[in-house]
Design a protein around this motif. Structure first.
Motif, PDB file in Angstrom:
ATOM      1  N   ASP A   1       0.859  -1.182   0.000  1.00  0.00           N
ATOM      2  CA  ASP A   1       0.000   0.000   0.000  1.00  0.00           C
ATOM      3  C   ASP A   1       0.900   1.239   0.000  1.00  0.00           C
ATOM      4  OD1 ASP A   1      -2.290   1.555   0.083  1.00  0.00           O
ATOM      5  OD2 ASP A   1      -2.413   1.467   2.261  1.00  0.00           O
ATOM      6  N   PRO A   2       1.239   1.762  -1.157  1.00  0.00           N
ATOM      7  CA  PRO A   2       2.126   2.925  -1.192  1.00  0.00           C
ATOM      8  C   PRO A   2       1.486   4.148  -0.537  1.00  0.00           C
ATOM      9  CG  PRO A   2       1.293   2.421  -3.380  1.00  0.00           C
ATOM     10  CD  PRO A   2       0.814   1.336  -2.465  1.00  0.00           C
ATOM     11  N   THR A   3       2.328   4.936   0.056  1.00  0.00           N
ATOM     12  CA  THR A   3       1.873   6.163   0.696  1.00  0.00           C
ATOM     13  C   THR A   3       2.673   7.336   0.152  1.00  0.00           C
ATOM     14  OG1 THR A   3       3.430   5.900   2.515  1.00  0.00           O
ATOM     15  CG2 THR A   3       1.238   4.983   2.844  1.00  0.00           C
ATOM     16  N   LEU A   4       2.107   8.506   0.322  1.00  0.00           N
ATOM     17  CA  LEU A   4       2.780   9.740  -0.057  1.00  0.00           C
ATOM     18  C   LEU A   4       2.825  10.611   1.188  1.00  0.00           C
ATOM     19  CD1 LEU A   4       3.889  11.805  -2.134  1.00  0.00           C
ATOM     20  CD2 LEU A   4       1.504  12.479  -2.552  1.00  0.00           C
ATOM     21  N   SER A  12      -2.779   7.831   1.797  1.00  0.00           N
ATOM     22  CA  SER A  12      -2.748   6.394   1.533  1.00  0.00           C
ATOM     23  C   SER A  12      -4.107   5.953   0.997  1.00  0.00           C
ATOM     24  CB  SER A  12      -2.412   5.623   2.813  1.00  0.00           C
ATOM     25  OG  SER A  12      -3.367   5.874   3.824  1.00  0.00           O
ATOM     26  N   HIS A  13      -4.126   4.793   0.359  1.00  0.00           N
ATOM     27  CA  HIS A  13      -5.405   4.272  -0.125  1.00  0.00           C
ATOM     28  C   HIS A  13      -6.209   3.682   1.028  1.00  0.00           C
ATOM     29  CE1 HIS A  13      -8.394   2.654  -2.821  1.00  0.00           C
ATOM     30  NE2 HIS A  13      -8.276   1.485  -2.213  1.00  0.00           N
TER      31      HIS A  13
END
Length: 89
Positions: A1-4, A12-13
């Motif tokens: 789950d990539p985050t910024l 995050s999603h």
């Protein structure tokens, strides 16, 4: 789950666990919504932005998305999307 991460926020999603929250977390995935009730018993389900103490849930914008009805806590802020307007409830 990539985050910024753009301090002081983390995007995050999926919602992040409490131990991962070094920043205020904006996320989607749940497609938040609320039910507004009229005096005559009519109900209206609307997508919303839901802002809590440490996380904000962003709405989905699509014809085929469902709504996860949110339970607000004291201090939360909820903004519904009604046609061309965003209104706090």
């Amino acid at each position: 789950d990539p985050t910024l991460i753009i301090p002081p926020f983390i995007f995050s999603h999926h919602p992040l666990a409490a131990e991962q929250l070094s920043h205020y977390n904006f996320y989607g995935h749940l497609h938040p919504g609320v039910i507004l009730e009229g005096f005559g018993g009519q109900q209206l389900r609307l997508p919303c932005f839901h802002f809590g103490e440490k996380q904000a849930i962003l709405p989905a914008f699509g014809a085929f998305t469902g709504l996860a009805i949110q339970n607000s806590k004291l201090g939360d802020r909820v903004f519904v999307i009604a046609e061309e307007e965003v209104l706090e409830v």
